[in-house]
Design a protein around this motif. Sequence first.
Motif, PDB file in Angstrom:
ATOM      1  N   MET A   1       1.001  -1.226  -0.019  1.00  0.00           N
ATOM      2  CA  MET A   1      -0.070   0.147  -0.050  1.00  0.00           C
ATOM      3  C   MET A   1       0.898   1.430   0.108  1.00  0.00           C
ATOM      4  N   SER A   2       0.653   2.219  -0.907  1.00  0.00           N
ATOM      5  CA  SER A   2       1.136   3.466  -1.066  1.00  0.00           C
ATOM      6  C   SER A   2       0.980   4.456   0.091  1.00  0.00           C
ATOM      7  N   ASP A   3       1.997   5.139   0.783  1.00  0.00           N
ATOM      8  CA  ASP A   3       1.727   6.471   1.799  1.00  0.00           C
ATOM      9  C   ASP A   3       1.725   7.898   0.943  1.00  0.00           C
ATOM     10  N   ASP A   4       0.719   8.329   0.574  1.00  0.00           N
ATOM     11  CA  ASP A   4       0.815   9.558  -0.309  1.00  0.00           C
ATOM     12  C   ASP A   4       0.702  10.828   0.586  1.00  0.00           C
ATOM     13  N   TYR A   5       0.921  10.509   1.856  1.00  0.00           N
ATOM     14  CA  TYR A   5       0.871  11.790   2.678  1.00  0.00           C
ATOM     15  C   TYR A   5       2.214  12.820   2.533  1.00  0.00           C
ATOM     16  N   GLN A   6       1.784  13.928   2.132  1.00  0.00           N
ATOM     17  CA  GLN A   6       2.794  14.784   1.715  1.00  0.00           C
ATOM     18  C   GLN A   6       2.973  15.890   2.395  1.00  0.00           C
ATOM     19  N   ILE A   7       2.240  16.076   3.516  1.00  0.00           N
ATOM     20  CA  ILE A   7       2.902  17.079   4.825  1.00  0.00           C
ATOM     21  C   ILE A   7       3.811  16.742   5.607  1.00  0.00           C
ATOM     22  N   PRO A   8       5.143  17.598   5.555  1.00  0.00           N
ATOM     23  CA  PRO A   8       6.086  17.219   6.595  1.00  0.00           C
ATOM     24  C   PRO A   8       5.591  17.884   7.903  1.00  0.00           C
ATOM     25  N   ILE A   9       5.722  16.885   8.872  1.00  0.00           N
ATOM     26  CA  ILE A   9       5.569  17.108  10.045  1.00  0.00           C
ATOM     27  C   ILE A   9       6.851  17.246  10.808  1.00  0.00           C
ATOM     28  N   PRO A  10       6.795  18.529  11.753  1.00  0.00           N
ATOM     29  CA  PRO A  10       8.165  18.987  12.274  1.00  0.00           C
ATOM     30  C   PRO A  10       8.372  18.042  13.469  1.00  0.00           C
ATOM     31  N   PRO A  11       9.910  17.808  13.904  1.00  0.00           N
ATOM     32  CA  PRO A  11      10.120  17.040  14.977  1.00  0.00           C
ATOM     33  C   PRO A  11       9.718  17.522  16.126  1.00  0.00           C
ATOM     34  N   SER A  12       9.299  18.855  16.077  1.00  0.00           N
ATOM     35  CA  SER A  12       8.981  19.340  17.709  1.00  0.00           C
ATOM     36  C   SER A  12       7.469  18.713  17.908  1.00  0.00           C
ATOM     37  N   PHE A  13       6.917  18.747  16.898  1.00  0.00           N
ATOM     38  CA  PHE A  13       5.281  17.812  17.138  1.00  0.00           C
ATOM     39  C   PHE A  13       5.511  16.487  17.330  1.00  0.00           C
ATOM     40  N   HIS A  14       6.462  15.806  16.454  1.00  0.00           N
ATOM     41  CA  HIS A  14       6.600  14.422  16.808  1.00  0.00           C
ATOM     42  C   HIS A  14       6.676  14.217  18.235  1.00  0.00           C
ATOM     43  N   ALA A  15       7.778  15.008  18.697  1.00  0.00           N
ATOM     44  CA  ALA A  15       8.224  14.802  20.217  1.00  0.00           C
ATOM     45  C   ALA A  15       6.992  14.681  21.215  1.00  0.00           C
ATOM     46  N   LEU A  16       5.944  15.359  21.016  1.00  0.00           N
ATOM     47  CA  LEU A  16       5.011  15.676  21.823  1.00  0.00           C
ATOM     48  C   LEU A  16       4.217  14.309  21.868  1.00  0.00           C
ATOM     49  N   HIS A  17       4.164  13.523  20.804  1.00  0.00           N
ATOM     50  CA  HIS A  17       3.282  12.154  20.843  1.00  0.00           C
ATOM     51  C   HIS A  17       4.252  10.921  20.547  1.00  0.00           C
ATOM     52  N   ALA A  18       5.513  10.919  20.957  1.00  0.00           N
ATOM     53  CA  ALA A  18       6.744  10.019  21.100  1.00  0.00           C
ATOM     54  C   ALA A  18       7.020   9.419  22.388  1.00  0.00           C
ATOM     55  N   ASP A  19       7.100   8.246  22.500  1.00  0.00           N
ATOM     56  CA  ASP A  19       7.795   7.670  23.616  1.00  0.00           C
ATOM     57  C   ASP A  19       9.241   7.929  23.867  1.00  0.00           C
ATOM     58  N   ALA A  20       9.845   7.604  24.883  1.00  0.00           N
ATOM     59  CA  ALA A  20      11.239   7.727  25.163  1.00  0.00           C
ATOM     60  C   ALA A  20      12.300   7.260  23.989  1.00  0.00           C
ATOM     61  N   ARG A  21      11.610   6.301  23.263  1.00  0.00           N
ATOM     62  CA  ARG A  21      12.272   5.429  21.981  1.00  0.00           C
ATOM     63  C   ARG A  21      12.165   6.210  20.774  1.00  0.00           C
ATOM     64  N   GLY A  22      11.162   7.193  20.787  1.00  0.00           N
ATOM     65  CA  GLY A  22      10.581   7.814  19.499  1.00  0.00           C
ATOM     66  C   GLY A  22       9.665   7.428  18.943  1.00  0.00           C
ATOM     67  N   ARG A  23       8.972   6.462  19.481  1.00  0.00           N
ATOM     68  CA  ARG A  23       7.799   5.439  18.622  1.00  0.00           C
ATOM     69  C   ARG A  23       6.496   6.395  19.074  1.00  0.00           C
ATOM     70  N   LEU A  24       5.709   6.666  17.971  1.00  0.00           N
ATOM     71  CA  LEU A  24       4.421   7.373  18.446  1.00  0.00           C
ATOM     72  C   LEU A  24       3.597   6.405  19.214  1.00  0.00           C
ATOM     73  N   GLN A  25       2.753   7.134  20.028  1.00  0.00           N
ATOM     74  CA  GLN A  25       1.955   6.910  21.102  1.00  0.00           C
ATOM     75  C   GLN A  25       0.594   6.533  20.878  1.00  0.00           C
TER      76      GLN A  25
END
Length: 105
Positions: A1-25
């Motif tokens: 399956m292709s992932d056509d999502y084109q919007i780059p999400i900044p690392p600062s936002f990713h950090a809000l929703h990631a655990d200590a290992r960087g995996r999304l929660q």
Amino acid sequence: MSDDYQIPIPPSFHALHADARGRLQLPLAAFRARYELCEDMAQMLVERSQALHHDLGLAEDIVLSRTQAGLGSAEAGFSAAEAWWVTTRLAELLGWPPPAVLPPA
């Protein structure tokens, strides 16, 4: 399956929703939806924030702190971390210094 999502999400936002290992929660689709909501909110608040600053003479830090308090309320639908991120992004869009309040842990 292709992932056509084109919007780059900044690392600062990713950090809000990631655990200590960087995996999304939360599921990827929900994460992307939360990002788009937060980015849209920051963009929508630009004009209002400028008006509060210029028309009412409120200091930039007051406008940002009130914005963060409003977004952080239970009725707003944003987590405390997201409220901080939206406020920081708003400051960036306006060219104002970032809010003095640190991000929630």
